[in-house]
Design an enzyme around this catalytic site. Sequence first.
Site, PDB file in Angstrom:
ATOM      1  N   ASP A 123      81.697  17.561  35.194  1.00 42.40           N
ATOM      2  CA  ASP A 123      81.721  16.399  35.726  1.00 42.40           C
ATOM      3  C   ASP A 123      81.794  16.514  37.329  1.00 42.40           C
ATOM      4  O   ASP A 123      82.291  17.358  37.903  1.00 42.40           O
ATOM      5  CB  ASP A 123      83.124  15.663  35.554  1.00 42.40           C
ATOM      6  CG  ASP A 123      83.245  15.371  34.092  1.00 42.40           C
ATOM      7  OD1 ASP A 123      82.366  15.242  33.349  1.00 42.40           O
ATOM      8  OD2 ASP A 123      84.361  15.254  33.540  1.00 42.40           O
ATOM      9  N   ASP A 153      77.442  16.441  32.955  1.00 44.84           N
ATOM     10  CA  ASP A 153      78.278  15.726  32.184  1.00 44.84           C
ATOM     11  C   ASP A 153      78.611  14.087  32.947  1.00 44.84           C
ATOM     12  O   ASP A 153      77.762  13.576  33.538  1.00 44.84           O
ATOM     13  CB  ASP A 153      79.568  16.442  31.906  1.00 44.84           C
ATOM     14  CG  ASP A 153      80.606  15.989  30.769  1.00 44.84           C
ATOM     15  OD1 ASP A 153      80.045  14.573  30.459  1.00 44.84           O
ATOM     16  OD2 ASP A 153      81.410  16.454  30.270  1.00 44.84           O
ATOM     17  N   ASP A 157      84.966  10.853  35.504  1.00 43.07           N
ATOM     18  CA  ASP A 157      85.496  10.645  34.157  1.00 43.07           C
ATOM     19  C   ASP A 157      87.113  10.599  34.210  1.00 43.07           C
ATOM     20  O   ASP A 157      87.574  11.359  35.360  1.00 43.07           O
ATOM     21  CB  ASP A 157      85.206  11.857  33.196  1.00 43.07           C
ATOM     22  CG  ASP A 157      83.664  11.593  32.711  1.00 43.07           C
ATOM     23  OD1 ASP A 157      83.199  10.512  33.163  1.00 43.07           O
ATOM     24  OD2 ASP A 157      83.192  12.511  32.091  1.00 43.07           O
ATOM     25  N   ARG A 210      77.764   4.464  29.876  1.00 46.57           N
ATOM     26  CA  ARG A 210      79.265   4.537  30.217  1.00 46.57           C
ATOM     27  C   ARG A 210      79.565   3.989  32.077  1.00 46.57           C
ATOM     28  O   ARG A 210      79.714   4.799  32.766  1.00 46.57           O
ATOM     29  CB  ARG A 210      79.726   6.116  30.443  1.00 46.57           C
ATOM     30  CG  ARG A 210      79.251   6.870  29.082  1.00 46.57           C
ATOM     31  CD  ARG A 210      79.833   8.119  28.992  1.00 46.57           C
ATOM     32  NE  ARG A 210      79.547   8.530  27.617  1.00 46.57           N
ATOM     33  CZ  ARG A 210      79.645   9.942  27.352  1.00 46.57           C
ATOM     34  NH1 ARG A 210      80.064  10.791  28.176  1.00 46.57           N
ATOM     35  NH2 ARG A 210      79.414  10.420  26.151  1.00 46.57           N
TER      36      ARG A 210
END
Length: 318
Positions: A123, A153, A157, A210
Site C-alpha cells: 500500500d 495494493d 488502507d 474501494r
Amino acid sequence: MRFTPIAAAALTASSAAYASPLQARAATVDELVGYAAGTTGGGSSDGTTVSDCDALTAAAKAGGVIKIKGTLKDCGIVKIPADTSVLGVGSDAVIEGGGFQVRKVSNVIIRNIKFHLAPEGKDLVDIDASTQVWVDHCDFSSAGLVGSKDTYDGALDAKHGSDLLTFSWNKFHDHWKVSLVGHSDNNESEDSGKLHVTYHHNHWENCSSRLPSIRFGTGHIYSSCYIDNPTSGVHSRMGAQVLVEASSFTNSSRAIITNLDSDEDGFATSKDNVFDSESDTSITQEASLTIPYTYSVDAADGVCAIVEKSAGVGVVTF
Ligand SMILES: *[C@@H]1O[C@H](CO)[C@@H](O)[C@H](O)[C@H]1NC(C)=O
Ligand SMILES: *[C@@H]1O[C@H](CO)[C@@H](O)[C@H](O)[C@H]1NC(C)=O
Ligand SMILES: *[C@@H]1O[C@H](CO)[C@@H](O)[C@H](O)[C@H]1NC(C)=O
C-alpha cells in the site's frame, strides 16, 4: 461512543499557510474535522527536514515532526512511529516507489505529500491496528487502470481494528483498489465497533474500486467529488454503517453500493448527493448513524470545483 469531541482548529499545524486564491466555501481548508479530532501528531516543532531515504529512515526511527523535501524514490516501506507528523515541504514533496506503514501506534498526521507507485503488492499508506490518524492534502496514484488490478495494493488502507481516522482534502487518481477499510469478511471480532472514519473533501478520479470500501466500521463521507470511476464507488459491506453526504458523482459506476462481493450487505444512506446518468446506486439497507461531531458541508453541485482547486498538495504548505 468512545471519543471526546475536541476543538480541532486549535490543534492543526501552526506553520501551515494558505495557498491563494481559495474559492469561497463553507468548510475550512486547514482544519482537522471528524473522527480523528484530537490527533496532534508530532506537535508544532520545526522538526527534521529530510531529502533522501537514509535521512527519512533515520528520522522515522525518532519520530516527532518530519518534513519531506523533494522527491524520495524507492525508500521502501517506512514505518511511522506514534506521535509523529510527516509533512511535505512546499508543493513538490513526493514519495515514489515506496510507502508508509502506520502499525500498532496512535497519533499520526500525514499531510501535503504526493504518493506514487508503491512497491508491488504494498500500500502507499497502510494503517494497521492504529488509532488517531489524519491524512490530509495528499495525492495518491499509481500507473492508472492498466495491467493487473492486483499489481498495486491499496492507496490508503486501514485495517485490523484501526479507529478514529480522518482522510481529508486528498486526491486519489489512476489507481485500481484505492481505499480499503476493514480487509476481510472474517475480521469481525477485531473490527466490530472500530473503524470509525471520516472522508471529506476528497477528489476521486480514474479509480476502479474501494472509494472507499468499508467493512464492519462506521464511515462518514461528505463533500467529495467522484469522476470517471468505472467499477464501484462507496462500498458498504458486512454491516458497515455509512453516510454519504453532499457529494458529486459523474460517470462513476455503482456510486454507492451495499450488496457487492461480501457475505453480508452493508448499510448506507445517501443524502443531498448529485449523480449524473452514468452514476447508479444500489442501496439495500438504509444506514442509521448519528454523526457525533460538528462539520461544515459544501453542497454537492459546487464541490468538484472546490476540491479540484483545494485538495491535493501545494494548498496547505509547510
Ligand atoms: C483477521 O483476518 C486475518 C486474515 O486476513 C486473520 O489472519 C486474522 O486471524 C483475523 N483476525 C481476527 C481477530 O479475526
Ligand atoms: C484520467 O485518465 C485520463 C486518460 O485516461 C487522463 O487524461 C486524465 O488526466 C486522468 N485524470 C487524472 C486526474 O489523472
Ligand atoms: C467514463 O469513464 C471511463 C473510465 O472510467 C472513460 O473511459 C469514459 O471515457 C468516461 N466517459 C465519459 C463520457 O467521460
